[in-house]
Scaffold this motif. Sequence first.
Motif, PDB file in Angstrom:
ATOM      1  N   VAL A  79      -9.019  14.964   5.558  1.00  0.00           N
ATOM      2  CA  VAL A  79      -9.969  14.291   6.460  1.00  0.00           C
ATOM      3  C   VAL A  79     -10.120  12.816   6.082  1.00  0.00           C
ATOM      4  O   VAL A  79     -10.095  11.936   6.945  1.00  0.00           O
ATOM      5  CB  VAL A  79     -11.339  15.016   6.450  1.00  0.00           C
ATOM      6  N   LEU A  80     -10.262  12.530   4.787  1.00  0.00           N
ATOM      7  CA  LEU A  80     -10.385  11.137   4.355  1.00  0.00           C
ATOM      8  C   LEU A  80      -9.136  10.341   4.703  1.00  0.00           C
ATOM      9  O   LEU A  80      -9.224   9.197   5.163  1.00  0.00           O
ATOM     10  CB  LEU A  80     -10.660  11.060   2.854  1.00  0.00           C
ATOM     11  N   ASN A  81      -7.966  10.936   4.498  1.00  0.00           N
ATOM     12  CA  ASN A  81      -6.721  10.256   4.835  1.00  0.00           C
ATOM     13  C   ASN A  81      -6.642   9.981   6.336  1.00  0.00           C
ATOM     14  O   ASN A  81      -6.230   8.902   6.764  1.00  0.00           O
ATOM     15  CB  ASN A  81      -5.520  11.075   4.363  1.00  0.00           C
ATOM     16  N   TYR A  82      -7.050  10.952   7.137  1.00  0.00           N
ATOM     17  CA  TYR A  82      -7.064  10.772   8.590  1.00  0.00           C
ATOM     18  C   TYR A  82      -8.021   9.645   8.989  1.00  0.00           C
ATOM     19  O   TYR A  82      -7.679   8.784   9.807  1.00  0.00           O
ATOM     20  CB  TYR A  82      -7.467  12.082   9.279  1.00  0.00           C
ATOM     21  N   LEU A  83      -9.206   9.624   8.393  1.00  0.00           N
ATOM     22  CA  LEU A  83     -10.193   8.587   8.719  1.00  0.00           C
ATOM     23  C   LEU A  83      -9.708   7.193   8.315  1.00  0.00           C
ATOM     24  O   LEU A  83      -9.878   6.224   9.067  1.00  0.00           O
ATOM     25  CB  LEU A  83     -11.536   8.897   8.054  1.00  0.00           C
ATOM     26  N   VAL A  84      -9.086   7.089   7.149  1.00  0.00           N
ATOM     27  CA  VAL A  84      -8.548   5.796   6.705  1.00  0.00           C
ATOM     28  C   VAL A  84      -7.440   5.341   7.662  1.00  0.00           C
ATOM     29  O   VAL A  84      -7.375   4.171   8.037  1.00  0.00           O
ATOM     30  CB  VAL A  84      -8.048   5.879   5.243  1.00  0.00           C
ATOM     31  N   ALA A  85      -6.562   6.270   8.065  1.00  0.00           N
ATOM     32  CA  ALA A  85      -5.481   5.924   8.994  1.00  0.00           C
ATOM     33  C   ALA A  85      -6.047   5.483  10.348  1.00  0.00           C
ATOM     34  O   ALA A  85      -5.571   4.509  10.940  1.00  0.00           O
ATOM     35  CB  ALA A  85      -4.538   7.109   9.168  1.00  0.00           C
ATOM     36  N   GLU A  86      -7.042   6.188  10.846  1.00  0.00           N
ATOM     37  CA  GLU A  86      -7.660   5.822  12.122  1.00  0.00           C
ATOM     38  C   GLU A  86      -8.317   4.449  12.048  1.00  0.00           C
ATOM     39  O   GLU A  86      -8.142   3.617  12.930  1.00  0.00           O
ATOM     40  CB  GLU A  86      -8.705   6.869  12.534  1.00  0.00           C
ATOM     41  N   LEU A  87      -9.075   4.225  10.995  1.00  0.00           N
ATOM     42  CA  LEU A  87      -9.756   2.945  10.831  1.00  0.00           C
ATOM     43  C   LEU A  87      -8.748   1.809  10.643  1.00  0.00           C
ATOM     44  O   LEU A  87      -8.928   0.712  11.162  1.00  0.00           O
ATOM     45  CB  LEU A  87     -10.735   3.014   9.654  1.00  0.00           C
ATOM     46  N   SER A  88      -7.668   2.095   9.936  1.00  0.00           N
ATOM     47  CA  SER A  88      -6.610   1.088   9.755  1.00  0.00           C
ATOM     48  C   SER A  88      -5.949   0.743  11.081  1.00  0.00           C
ATOM     49  O   SER A  88      -5.535  -0.396  11.292  1.00  0.00           O
ATOM     50  CB  SER A  88      -5.535   1.598   8.790  1.00  0.00           C
TER      51      SER A  88
END
Length: 178
Positions: A79-88
């Motif tokens: 989930v954290l990786n997904y959120l970082v990718a989305e925000l990036s």
Amino acid sequence: MNAAYFPGAHALAQIVLRTGVIYLLVLIGVRLSGKREVGQMTPFDLTLLLLLSNSVQNAMTGPDTSLAGGAVAAATLLVLNYLVAELSGTNRRFRRLIQGQPSLLVHDGKPIEAHMAREHVSVDELHRALREHGINSMGEVALAVLEVDGSISCLKYDEIKPDANTHLVRRRFVQKKQ
């Protein structure tokens, strides 16, 4: 139910918090290690990555070795990786913070030694990248850039279109006359 499979909600919330902290710590560490370290993985880097993952595992789950604890830690990382990718993908400032920016290594046939030193790129590595692009000498290079993924991209004078709006167009025609 057995505590080995289903720990309490408090224990699972603690795993989420611990995993989030470790994720941020490792993300910052990888970011600070530089573009070359991420893009060009050596056996040393792979060994470090494996040992790092093993060393932080206990910090994420603590004494909890349950199936649910491991699943919660893995889900938190995903989930954290997904959120970082989305925000990036949506926020340019955040993307620059996480990924960094490309670095100019060669401009107009001349290496920029200060940039190479800052990015830990040796002259030998630069020459290897030029050879990989079919470039025989530094004088053929209009630009060489260390990309955020650790690769080096090169632009030869021959590849610059005559109608391009850049000072390197003039340099290209000066080179052809010589």
